[in-house]
Scaffold this motif. Structure first.
Motif, PDB file in Angstrom:
ATOM      1  N   ALA A 128     -37.166 -27.942  31.891  1.00 29.25           N
ATOM      2  CA  ALA A 128     -36.213 -27.823  32.996  1.00 29.25           C
ATOM      3  C   ALA A 128     -34.823 -28.305  32.572  1.00 29.25           C
ATOM      4  O   ALA A 128     -33.804 -27.700  32.943  1.00 29.25           O
ATOM      5  CB  ALA A 128     -36.712 -28.627  34.201  1.00 29.25           C
ATOM      6  N   ARG A 156     -33.203 -25.636  30.684  1.00 21.30           N
ATOM      7  CA  ARG A 156     -32.734 -24.532  31.537  1.00 21.30           C
ATOM      8  C   ARG A 156     -31.371 -24.860  32.141  1.00 21.30           C
ATOM      9  O   ARG A 156     -30.507 -23.978  32.280  1.00 21.30           O
ATOM     10  CB  ARG A 156     -33.755 -24.221  32.637  1.00 21.30           C
ATOM     11  N   GLN A 159     -34.391 -23.491  38.420  1.00 17.48           N
ATOM     12  CA  GLN A 159     -33.860 -22.408  37.602  1.00 17.48           C
ATOM     13  C   GLN A 159     -32.338 -22.450  37.655  1.00 17.48           C
ATOM     14  O   GLN A 159     -31.746 -23.051  38.562  1.00 17.48           O
ATOM     15  CB  GLN A 159     -34.362 -21.046  38.100  1.00 17.48           C
ATOM     16  N   ASP A 219     -39.825 -25.660  39.386  1.00 23.67           N
ATOM     17  CA  ASP A 219     -39.167 -24.616  40.173  1.00 23.67           C
ATOM     18  C   ASP A 219     -37.695 -24.453  39.820  1.00 23.67           C
ATOM     19  O   ASP A 219     -37.079 -23.445  40.176  1.00 23.67           O
ATOM     20  CB  ASP A 219     -39.263 -24.936  41.674  1.00 23.67           C
TER      21      ASP A 219
END
Length: 247
Positions: free
Chosen positions: A201, A204, A159, A157
């Motif tokens: 992740a 990101r 971001q 999840d």
């Protein structure tokens, strides 16, 4: 720890941090070592031609030194903390006494007189911390987090829009990865994300362009065989490559 405990890739430029530890209790000795680490991090951040610092260690406590080093370089970083565990115990709530289980809470100011104050670390506000995964929480940790401003997100999840603004220290405890893919961690927590999901992740966060330092914790038992060593070496190589490309 034997030299093979953290199998860094051959081309990596590795600077070993060593110091003569003073007599005294564990806190005195930790602060003495971490003061040297913080100075090395600050020196890297203060030298434009130097590579940005990536600190690799055997547990999560050194993250406090990485953050203190960024502060010594004049930055006010927040932290994005990847971990299978919360690391938000205090000495009072811990049932094991394992100091690594206090690592994030120390950064947030717990036992300031023992850790942050002598290290010169300015404790982070709770809203400056993002805890990623933390699927294995003790009841005291769950209770603290439920009433805190620490942000929590799952690996998949996470971001860029969910991390704090300004400079970031990215902390990665490798045990965030499911133990089926990374065996031999000291505190395995089943049902975790895949290595690929964690790396995505991490990238990101790095892609924000605001990560000033990376902290990698490797709390694992000695490798059982060459396959374990190779698995760990590949993971560290991927993390270092991601950091090198993103810093």
């Amino acid at each position: 720890m034997p030299d093979s405990s953290i199998p860094l890739p051959g081309p990596a430029v590795v600077e070993i941090v060593e110091t003569v530890l003073p007599a005294g209790d564990v806190w005195t000795r930790l602060v003495a070592l971490f003061d040297v680490v913080a100075d090395r991090v600050a020196a890297r951040l203060g030298t434009p031609e130097a590579d940005a610092p990536v600190v690799v260690s055997g547990d999560c406590l050194v993250a406090g030194a990485t953050i203190a080093g960024a502060q010594r370089a004049g930055l006010d970083p927040s932290v994005v903390w990847f971990d299978a565990h919360g690391d938000v115990h205090t000495l009072r709530s811990s049932t094991s006494g394992y100091l690594g289980g206090l690592a994030l809470r120390l950064v947030l100011g717990a036992h300031e007189e023992l850790f942050a104050a002598p290290l010169g670390l300015r404790p982070l506000a709770e809203h400056q911390a993002v805890l990623v995964d933390a699927r294995d929480l003790d009841p005291a940790e769950a209770g603290y987090l439920a009433g805190s401003d620490v942000r929590r997100h799952g690996v998949e999840d996470l971001q860029a829009a969910l991390v704090p603004g300004g400079p970031l220290v990215l902390h990665i405890d490798v045990d965030v990865i499911d133990p089926a893919e990374l065996p031999g961690t000291r505190f395995p927590a089943p049902d975790g994300p895949t290595q690929a999901a964690v790396l995505d992740a991490v990238r990101r966060v790095l892609d924000t362009g605001r990560v000033v330092a990376v902290d990698i914790a490797c709390p694992w038992h000695p490798a059982r065989d060459e396959q374990d060593t190779a698995t760990r070496a590949r993971l560290l190589a991927e993390l270092l490559t991601a950091a090198r490309n993103g810093l």
